[in-house]
Design an enzyme around this catalytic site. Structure first.
Site, PDB file in Angstrom:
ATOM      1  N   HIS A  93       0.851  -1.192   0.000  1.00  0.00           N
ATOM      2  CA  HIS A  93       0.000   0.000   0.000  1.00  0.00           C
ATOM      3  C   HIS A  93       0.889   1.244   0.000  1.00  0.00           C
ATOM      4  O   HIS A  93       1.991   1.228   0.540  1.00  0.00           O
ATOM      5  CB  HIS A  93      -0.913  -0.009   1.229  1.00  0.00           C
ATOM      6  N   GLU A 141      -3.702   3.206  -7.292  1.00  0.00           N
ATOM      7  CA  GLU A 141      -4.091   4.311  -6.409  1.00  0.00           C
ATOM      8  C   GLU A 141      -3.093   5.464  -6.545  1.00  0.00           C
ATOM      9  O   GLU A 141      -2.008   5.411  -5.948  1.00  0.00           O
ATOM     10  CB  GLU A 141      -4.092   3.861  -4.937  1.00  0.00           C
TER      11      GLU A 141
HETATM   12  O1  G3P Z   1      -6.484   1.768   0.449  1.00  0.00           O
HETATM   13  C1  G3P Z   1      -7.422   2.715   0.074  1.00  0.00           C
HETATM   14  C2  G3P Z   1      -6.860   4.038  -0.076  1.00  0.00           C
HETATM   15  O2  G3P Z   1      -5.544   4.278   0.036  1.00  0.00           O
HETATM   16  C3  G3P Z   1      -7.697   5.090  -0.642  1.00  0.00           C
HETATM   17  O3  G3P Z   1      -8.011   5.912   0.421  1.00  0.00           O
HETATM   18  O4  G3P Z   1      -9.381   7.463   1.640  1.00  0.00           O
HETATM   19  O5  G3P Z   1      -8.819   7.917  -0.732  1.00  0.00           O
HETATM   20  O6  G3P Z   1     -10.409   6.099  -0.179  1.00  0.00           O
HETATM   21  P1  G3P Z   1      -9.225   6.910   0.267  1.00  0.00           P
END
Ligand code: G3P
Length: 222
Positions: A93, A141
């Site tokens: 992550h 992400e």
């Molecule tokens: O693991 C999920 C993440 O890093 C995204 O976070 O708060 O933007 O949904 P968020």
């Protein structure tokens, strides 16, 4: 067609700890039972066993170490995760970055324990590399959008599209999740339309006043 998968990362939010963790897990289970959309949770290590015992939804760890039982202080080996009831794990992550060797070791450990694996990536090239390792999922992400409330689905659909294409080229059996700022059924719909299997999200659900209402909205356009 694979059924959509929504994975909620509790991180170390207070709102994802103790009774608040139960509130989210209960909501996830209710929505999954009502709609058939698969909803998993990734609570902290200290909540994992309790969550896996009390709820029937998939419970993922937030991290795994590619070490065996033995003298590894502060590490989390695969066997401990399976003993605690985890069915999968996040790897790499953005908030728990690993070296390539550590990713590979964690992946191998998880696979030998029959855990589902989600390797998180920050760009299309990293997605290609991660997909080549053959995890169950790659989660793209963009770090700058994590926790921002600005959805990757609307702010940067190109990175999702490029990641889906990269994963497909490297290993068509690897499924792609989109994450960062995901908060609504519209975000999920865009991710699915771009070829993702689902989404990985945190604050949109964990910090919501009414997590169940957000979850119902998230699955509404699956
Ligand atoms: O693991 C999920 C993440 O890093 C995204 O976070 O708060 O933007 O949904 P968020």
């Amino acid at each position: 067609m694979t059924s959509p998968f929504i994975l909620i990362n509790f991180k170390t939010y207070r709102e994802g700890t103790g009774h608040s963790a139960d509130r989210i897990a209960r909501a996830a289970q209710a929505v999954m039972e009502d709609t058939g959309v698969e909803i998993g949770i990734a609570p902290s290590f200290t909540e994992l066993r309790r969550m896996a015992k009390h709820y029937t939804i998939p419970v993922f760890a937030q991290h795994i170490d590619g070490v065996d039982a033995g003298a590894h202080t502060g590490r989390i080996p695969a066997y401990m995760l399976t003993m605690a009831g985890a069915s999968g794990t996040l790897i790499n992550h953005s908030e728990r970055r690993l070296t390539l060797a550590e990713i590979e070791a964690g992946l191998a450990a998880a696979e030998s324990a029959k855990l589902q694996t989600v390797i998180c990536t920050n760009n299309i090239r990293a997605t290609a590399g991660a997909a080549a390792l053959g995890p169950s999922y790659v989660a793209i992400e963009p770090p700058e959008l994590i926790g921002s409330g600005i959805s990757v689905a609307t702010a940067d659909p190109g990175i999702i599209e490029g990641s889906v294409r990269a994963a497909e080229e490297k290993n068509p059996s690897v499924k792609v999740l989109a994450g960062a700022g995901i908060h609504s059924g519209k975000c999920v719909r865009i991710a699915l339309d771009l070829g993702c299997t689902g989404v990985l999200l945190a604050s949109g659900v964990v910090k919501a006043d009414d997590p169940e209402a957000v979850l119902r909205d998230l699955v509404s356009r699956c």
